[in-house]
Design a protein around this motif. Sequence first.
Motif, PDB file in Angstrom:
ATOM      1  N   HIS A 179       0.832  -1.211   0.000  1.00 38.66           N
ATOM      2  CA  HIS A 179       0.000   0.000   0.000  1.00 38.66           C
ATOM      3  C   HIS A 179       0.860   1.251   0.000  1.00 38.66           C
ATOM      4  CE1 HIS A 179      -4.345  -0.885   0.597  1.00 38.66           C
ATOM      5  NE2 HIS A 179      -3.907  -2.066   0.978  1.00 38.66           N
ATOM      6  N   ARG A 224      -2.336   2.743   7.432  1.00 37.10           N
ATOM      7  CA  ARG A 224      -2.717   4.101   7.842  1.00 37.10           C
ATOM      8  C   ARG A 224      -2.083   4.483   9.168  1.00 37.10           C
ATOM      9  NH1 ARG A 224      -9.153   4.638   6.140  1.00 37.10           N
ATOM     10  NH2 ARG A 224      -8.777   4.596   3.879  1.00 37.10           N
ATOM     11  N   THR A 227       1.795   4.923   8.622  1.00 39.43           N
ATOM     12  CA  THR A 227       2.053   6.115   7.812  1.00 39.43           C
ATOM     13  C   THR A 227       1.844   7.383   8.621  1.00 39.43           C
ATOM     14  OG1 THR A 227       1.394   4.953   5.789  1.00 39.43           O
ATOM     15  CG2 THR A 227       1.384   7.364   5.728  1.00 39.43           C
ATOM     16  N   ARG A 228       0.741   7.411   9.374  1.00 42.05           N
ATOM     17  CA  ARG A 228       0.465   8.606  10.182  1.00 42.05           C
ATOM     18  C   ARG A 228       1.538   8.799  11.243  1.00 42.05           C
ATOM     19  NH1 ARG A 228      -5.553   9.422  12.270  1.00 42.05           N
ATOM     20  NH2 ARG A 228      -5.727   9.509   9.996  1.00 42.05           N
TER      21      ARG A 228
END
Length: 508
Positions: A179, A224, A227-228
């Motif tokens: 991803h 997510r 990444t955050r």
Amino acid sequence: MHNINRLLRPVAWALALTLLLFRFASTPPLWWDEGWTLSVAKNFIESGHFGLINAGVKVGPGISGHYPVILAAALSVKLFGVGIWQGRLPFVVMTAAATVLVVIITRRLNGPKAATAALFAAVFLVPHPFLHPLINGRQVLGDIPAALFLLAGAWAMDRGLRSNPLYLLLSAAFWALAHASKAQVPIFLAGGVLVTGIILAVRRMYRPALLMALTGAGAIILFRVVTRLFFRSLPPLEGSQGGVEGLFQVVGFVLDPAVRSRALLLTAVFALPFALGLASEGIRIFKLLRSGNSGLLDPAGTLLWSIAAGWFAWYLLFSNSGDRYLATPILLATPFTGNWLDNATRGLDIRKTIRNSAAFLKLHGLTTENGNALFAVVLIAILVPFTIFSFSLTLKGTNQPLLETVTYLNTYLPKDALIETYDSELFLFLERTYHFPPDQVHVDLLRRHVYRSDDPVDYDPLVADPDFLVVGPQSVTWRLYDSAIEAGSFDLIEDFGPYKVYTRTSIP
């Protein structure tokens, strides 16, 4: 010897490793797409800034590769220093790993002869340097890493469904990396999970369908969260390149007839064996569904097919027909191409293949089996020489003009000079301040290039008040600085072939 399986396998492996490693720092020459990513990697190691530096201002990573790709290059730069081979080394390793995984997955799905055929297809049947996994994979790009993580996720999914469910956690981790490695992955992975889930549900294979869906959801959540957390850990930027508009319309959804024709032509010329492999597997899955024999339906293999088929379909129907967009689905489709070649050649049996081809030509054996044999012979006879020829040309590349240019710039230009350029491969070596256009200019140039238009691009290189201008291969292709040069704003002072150095004209 009519069966060449034992001979072909070591020859293909030896050639694959040789081609992957031979002069990987210089061939193909370092270019625009790699330059952005390597620049961010260098900045991250040297100053902790995860982004580009534009006219001395720290801005975001812009159009560079995604952060796993950047971090892979940064790790190598940290260990071995700044340089081209250092930046490319992790991608050579990942390409080797992806090739091994293709063979392992193909062997698991269809046996050792299909695995050998898959390796043969990956090495000998891709006559385009930017699509060939061994050439594309030696560059600082996200295409092969994305394929690697998708393949690894499918492999772990297979192990999780067949034996230990803990492998599903590993599959989710690999898919999260996929991803994060390439923008197209979330769409095609989600689509692949959905299509496979429907196929499995139709055959009442509810457990693997549910586990696959949960693994896919876990991958999204993990992607997510990580990444955050990663970007929150970075120091704030000093400036911004600004947002972009219209990127989807020039990359993801292009309906222009000329672009669609080019996509079809590129697929037919450079990726036909892999499209055939996907089509053959699709027909096999359809027949299994109709027959009700779900025992021969492999969940992980069906998922891999769904992802690759969806990516191919998007390329044909909606992409901007960029060459590189085929690289990832070609590698994902290789296991099915190996199976098609194995079946078409009756287990890599030369005598049977020739006999079946001759029977089809003589019109007394007009069967699908004989037709596939003839088609395989024709494809191999055409594509193998062209692939070898493509390699022979590509492996003659050199970075000498690039290195001569940066040596000149770092030696003869004043230390306080500001250089305007859009050829990012220079950034890795420049010891002078440089300026490049905002990201929106990239989208506008890409739109003009994709649609073959002459629309003006709203960018004035004089706004930054540069002292010098360097025009390289990408700037020439996109005609970014043509108007400024034609207007007499810059004078040519040095010519290094692909790179030309201009000074600001003294004429007002």
